[in-house]
Structure formats: C-alpha cells, structure tokens
Design a protein around this motif. Structure first.
Motif, PDB file in Angstrom:
ATOM      1  N   CYS A 226      33.479   0.279   8.960  1.00  0.00           N
ATOM      2  CA  CYS A 226      34.532  -0.029   9.919  1.00  0.00           C
ATOM      3  C   CYS A 226      33.855  -0.637  11.148  1.00  0.00           C
ATOM      4  O   CYS A 226      33.123   0.050  11.850  1.00  0.00           O
TER       5      CYS A 226
ATOM      6  N   ILE B  40      42.264  -2.709  12.090  1.00  0.00           N
ATOM      7  CA  ILE B  40      40.810  -2.545  12.183  1.00  0.00           C
ATOM      8  C   ILE B  40      40.129  -3.693  11.465  1.00  0.00           C
ATOM      9  O   ILE B  40      40.741  -4.369  10.632  1.00  0.00           O
TER      10      ILE B  40
ATOM     11  N   CYS C 147      43.656   6.608  12.158  1.00  0.00           N
ATOM     12  CA  CYS C 147      43.190   5.745  13.243  1.00  0.00           C
ATOM     13  C   CYS C 147      44.357   5.488  14.200  1.00  0.00           C
ATOM     14  O   CYS C 147      45.517   5.491  13.791  1.00  0.00           O
TER      15      CYS C 147
ATOM     16  N   LEU D  41      44.388   2.668  16.153  1.00  0.00           N
ATOM     17  CA  LEU D  41      44.484   1.227  16.385  1.00  0.00           C
ATOM     18  C   LEU D  41      45.597   0.613  15.542  1.00  0.00           C
ATOM     19  O   LEU D  41      45.982   1.149  14.508  1.00  0.00           O
TER      20      LEU D  41
ATOM     21  N   ILE E 161      46.382   3.545   8.353  1.00  0.00           N
ATOM     22  CA  ILE E 161      44.909   3.582   8.392  1.00  0.00           C
ATOM     23  C   ILE E 161      44.464   5.033   8.433  1.00  0.00           C
ATOM     24  O   ILE E 161      44.416   5.673   9.488  1.00  0.00           O
TER      25      ILE E 161
ATOM     26  N   CYS F  58      34.662   8.882  16.295  1.00  0.00           N
ATOM     27  CA  CYS F  58      35.108   7.577  16.809  1.00  0.00           C
ATOM     28  C   CYS F  58      36.156   7.769  17.900  1.00  0.00           C
ATOM     29  O   CYS F  58      37.048   8.608  17.774  1.00  0.00           O
TER      30      CYS F  58
ATOM     31  N   VAL G  18      36.727   9.903  10.573  1.00  0.00           N
ATOM     32  CA  VAL G  18      35.553   9.787  11.447  1.00  0.00           C
ATOM     33  C   VAL G  18      35.911  10.319  12.846  1.00  0.00           C
ATOM     34  O   VAL G  18      36.334   9.569  13.731  1.00  0.00           O
TER      35      VAL G  18
ATOM     36  N   SER H 216      35.331  -1.628  13.735  1.00  0.00           N
ATOM     37  CA  SER H 216      36.071  -1.271  14.958  1.00  0.00           C
ATOM     38  C   SER H 216      35.625   0.064  15.519  1.00  0.00           C
ATOM     39  O   SER H 216      36.093   0.497  16.572  1.00  0.00           O
ATOM     40  N   PHE H 217      34.692   0.743  14.820  1.00  0.00           N
ATOM     41  CA  PHE H 217      34.173   2.028  15.287  1.00  0.00           C
ATOM     42  C   PHE H 217      33.571   1.890  16.680  1.00  0.00           C
ATOM     43  O   PHE H 217      32.870   0.922  16.977  1.00  0.00           O
TER      44      PHE H 217
ATOM     45  N   HIS I 184      38.569   5.941  18.548  1.00  0.00           N
ATOM     46  CA  HIS I 184      39.893   5.500  18.087  1.00  0.00           C
ATOM     47  C   HIS I 184      40.524   6.479  17.102  1.00  0.00           C
ATOM     48  O   HIS I 184      41.657   6.275  16.669  1.00  0.00           O
ATOM     49  N   HIS I 185      39.802   7.537  16.741  1.00  0.00           N
ATOM     50  CA  HIS I 185      40.344   8.529  15.813  1.00  0.00           C
ATOM     51  C   HIS I 185      41.397   9.372  16.525  1.00  0.00           C
ATOM     52  O   HIS I 185      41.248   9.706  17.711  1.00  0.00           O
TER      53      HIS I 185
ATOM     54  N   CYS J  46      41.697   7.897   8.306  1.00  0.00           N
ATOM     55  CA  CYS J  46      40.288   7.913   8.699  1.00  0.00           C
ATOM     56  C   CYS J  46      39.883   9.338   9.067  1.00  0.00           C
ATOM     57  O   CYS J  46      40.667  10.077   9.669  1.00  0.00           O
TER      58      CYS J  46
HETATM   59  S1  SF4 Z   1      38.208   2.421  14.403  1.00  0.00           S
HETATM   60 FE1  SF4 Z   1      37.511   2.737  12.297  1.00  0.00          FE
HETATM   61  S2  SF4 Z   1      36.168   4.538  12.393  1.00  0.00           S
HETATM   62 FE2  SF4 Z   1      37.377   4.486  14.260  1.00  0.00          FE
HETATM   63  S3  SF4 Z   1      39.136   5.798  13.846  1.00  0.00           S
HETATM   64 FE3  SF4 Z   1      39.736   3.683  13.378  1.00  0.00          FE
HETATM   65  S4  SF4 Z   1      39.326   3.435  11.187  1.00  0.00           S
HETATM   66 FE4  SF4 Z   1      38.215   5.266  11.892  1.00  0.00          FE
END
Ligand code: SF4
Length: 53
Positions: free
Chosen positions: A47, A30, A25, A27, A8, A15, A12, A49-50, A17-18, A10
């Motif tokens: 996303c 997502i 990511c 996680l 994954i 976030c 962002v 899950s942000f 979870h970044h 990403c």
């Molecule tokens: S939850 Fe979504 S926005 Fe947040 S880090 Fe993971 S992929 Fe990126």
C-alpha cells in the motif's frame, strides 16, 4: 466517529489512515504498488498510501 471506507479492508494499525476501532482504511482511495521487478505473490505488493502514525 471517524468515517471508514468499507471498500478498503485493512489491518495495518500502525498506519495513520487506519480506522481506530474497525479494520478499514479511512481514505477514499489508496494507491497499491510493488517493490519487486517481477511480483509473484501477495507479499510483493505494497500500500503506497501508508503513512506511519
Ligand atoms: S493507507 Fe493503506 S495501509 Fe494505511 S490504512 Fe489505508 S489501506 Fe491500510
């Protein structure tokens, strides 16, 4: 060192979870969704899950 999920990508950074230093990511999975009735381009998807830091 925080683990990241290399499946994954990403960018962002806002976030929670970044990954702190890599553009991944953290996680295991997502949820992706849309806020549009009839999505037609990448900007129509989100996303779900942000979570803000
Ligand atoms: S939850 Fe979504 S926005 Fe947040 S880090 Fe993971 S992929 Fe990126």
């Amino acid at each position: 060192m925080e683990r990241c999920n290399e499946c994954i990508k990403c960018t962002v950074e806002q976030c929670r979870h970044h990954h702190n230093t890599k553009n991944y990511c953290t996680l295991e999975s997502i949820q992706v969704g849309t806020h549009e009735m009839n999505p037609t381009k990448d900007q129509c998807t989100d996303c779900m899950s942000f979570a803000v830091k």
